[in-house]
Design an enzyme around this catalytic site. Structure first.
Site, PDB file in Angstrom:
ATOM      1  N   HIS A 252       0.864  -1.178   0.000  1.00 28.34           N
ATOM      2  CA  HIS A 252       0.000   0.000   0.000  1.00 28.34           C
ATOM      3  C   HIS A 252       0.903   1.232   0.000  1.00 28.34           C
ATOM      4  CE1 HIS A 252       0.996   0.218   4.246  1.00 28.34           C
ATOM      5  NE2 HIS A 252       0.501  -0.992   4.430  1.00 28.34           N
TER       6      HIS A 252
ATOM      7  N   HIS B 292       4.050   1.369   2.204  1.00 26.79           N
ATOM      8  CA  HIS B 292       5.272   0.708   1.716  1.00 26.79           C
ATOM      9  C   HIS B 292       5.945   1.561   0.644  1.00 26.79           C
ATOM     10  CE1 HIS B 292       2.761  -2.911   2.917  1.00 26.79           C
ATOM     11  NE2 HIS B 292       3.863  -3.119   3.602  1.00 26.79           N
TER      12      HIS B 292
ATOM     13  N   GLN C  93       6.398 -15.199  12.381  1.00 28.63           N
ATOM     14  CA  GLN C  93       6.009 -14.079  13.237  1.00 28.63           C
ATOM     15  C   GLN C  93       4.508 -14.008  13.491  1.00 28.63           C
ATOM     16  OE1 GLN C  93       7.631 -11.135  10.289  1.00 28.63           O
ATOM     17  NE2 GLN C  93       5.927  -9.866  10.999  1.00 28.63           N
TER      18      GLN C  93
ATOM     19  N   SER D  21      -1.777  -3.432   5.697  1.00 27.09           N
ATOM     20  CA  SER D  21      -2.271  -4.444   4.744  1.00 27.09           C
ATOM     21  C   SER D  21      -3.536  -5.106   5.274  1.00 27.09           C
ATOM     22  CB  SER D  21      -1.198  -5.504   4.504  1.00 27.09           C
ATOM     23  OG  SER D  21      -0.029  -4.873   4.046  1.00 27.09           O
TER      24      SER D  21
HETATM   25  O1  PAF Z   1       6.680  -5.036   9.134  1.00 25.04           O
HETATM   26  C1  PAF Z   1       6.595  -6.053   8.426  1.00 25.04           C
HETATM   27  O2  PAF Z   1       5.957  -6.072   7.370  1.00 25.04           O
HETATM   28  C2  PAF Z   1       7.306  -7.325   8.865  1.00 25.04           C
HETATM   29  O3  PAF Z   1       7.284  -7.448  10.252  1.00 25.04           O
HETATM   30  C3  PAF Z   1       8.738  -7.423   8.324  1.00 25.04           C
HETATM   31  C4  PAF Z   1       9.633  -6.328   8.869  1.00 25.04           C
HETATM   32  C5  PAF Z   1       8.729  -7.371   6.812  1.00 25.04           C
HETATM   33  C6  PAF Z   1       9.360  -8.768   8.737  1.00 25.04           C
HETATM   34  O4  PAF Z   1       8.624  -9.845   8.248  1.00 25.04           O
END
Ligand code: PAF
Length: 292
Positions: free
Chosen positions: A34, A37, A61, A188
């Site tokens: 989006h 970014h 994560q 997102s």
């Molecule tokens: O902020 C994010 O989109 C994620 O935490 C990252 C830094 C790309 C790590 O997967």
């Protein structure tokens, strides 16, 4: 713009860019790009000759399998947006490229910076996953600088600690939170909000604005400031997971808002978990400077 899927190709392409005299920036993402970014790409582009974007939905994560499954994946659209914004190389590995059979290492940053706020609410797995994947990306791409959005303020604190502790020679750049015209922080996950949920979600930036206004008028008591924010959230039927006032470097709770203080909030609106924050105790025009 090239898209590569292996660390070997990433390294070769970055080495060629460096040999041509360019400095290298990395914008790590999980795709579903989006404007937020793209603002990171523009900041990277302004300072570096070669811009790499990683697109990888990092399974390590996610603390909820449903959140991982629902995370939007749209590589073709992302690649077009990345190219238009000025990305030179997209690194979009499969999970097995970063986590091959037998992968057994976790990068764990300990202490309050991973245990409070998101860490307390999402569990240790979240920042372990972030620190592990970001260290892998930085080791693979060896960028001079990596660009992150201030919306994920705690992530930036954790990544800075990890980079300092491991001696990774990459500058971590925090860029201002990108917002839609109505004030909602871009994420997102916003596409998963219904129209009704989106309008309720606007209580989050409004609560932060009310808190910032009260702090600017001299209110320094976190309890009183929290009450201001909660009143706005409650009015929209939004129940925060946390609404916290913490030191922006240590993330420990502050007794008074006398120094720069990070006010961070997380709340679920429908099925979607949203986070946002504002830096208090600094003039609005200096807020962005003070997170760099
Ligand atoms: O902020 C994010 O989109 C994620 O935490 C990252 C830094 C790309 C790590 O997967």
């Amino acid at each position: 713009m090239r898209i590569v899927r292996t660390v070997r190709e990433l390294r070769e392409t970055v080495a060629a860019a460096r040999a041509g005299g360019s400095t290298v920036a990395l914008v790590p993402t999980m795709g579903a790009l989006h404007e937020g970014h793209l603002s990171l790409v523009r900041a990277a582009r302004a300072e570096h000759g070669f811009v790499v974007m990683s697109i990888f939905v990092n399974p390590k994560q996610f603390n909820e399998a449903s959140d991982l499954a629902a995370y939007p994946r749209q590589e073709e659209r992302d690649a077009a947006l990345a190219e238009a914004a000025g990305v030179d190389l997209v690194f979009a590995p499969e999970a097995a490229e970063l986590y091959p059979e037998g992968f057994a290492t976790t990068v764990h940053v300990s202490g309050p910076i991973t245990e409070t706020l998101e860490g307390a609410n999402r569990g240790a797995v979240h920042f372990d996953g972030v620190a592990t994947v970001v260290s892998k990306l930085l080791i693979a791409a060896t960028p001079d600088a990596a660009y992150f959005g201030q919306k994920d303020a705690q992530q930036i604190v954790v990544v800075r600690r990890m980079v300092a502790d491991l001696g990774i020679p990459t500058r971590i750049v925090a860029c201002p939170t990108s917002r839609d015209d109505d004030g909602l922080a871009r994420s997102s996950r916003n596409v998963r909000l219904s129209a009704e949920e989106r309008s309720r979600a606007l209580a989050i930036p409004r609560a932060l604005e009310a808190i910032a206004a009260a702090a600017a008028e001299g209110e320094a008591d976190p309890v009183a400031l929290r009450a201001r924010g909660e009143a706005v959230l409650e009015g929209a039927g939004v129940d925060p997971e946390y609404l916290a006032f913490v030191d922006p470097d240590t993330l420990e709770a502050v007794p008074r808002v006398s120094e720069p203080t990070l006010c961070a909030v997380a709340a679920r609106v429908g099925e979607v978990r949203l986070i946002d924050n504002v830096l208090l105790g600094v003039a609005p025009e200096q807020r962005e400077e003070s997170v760099k």
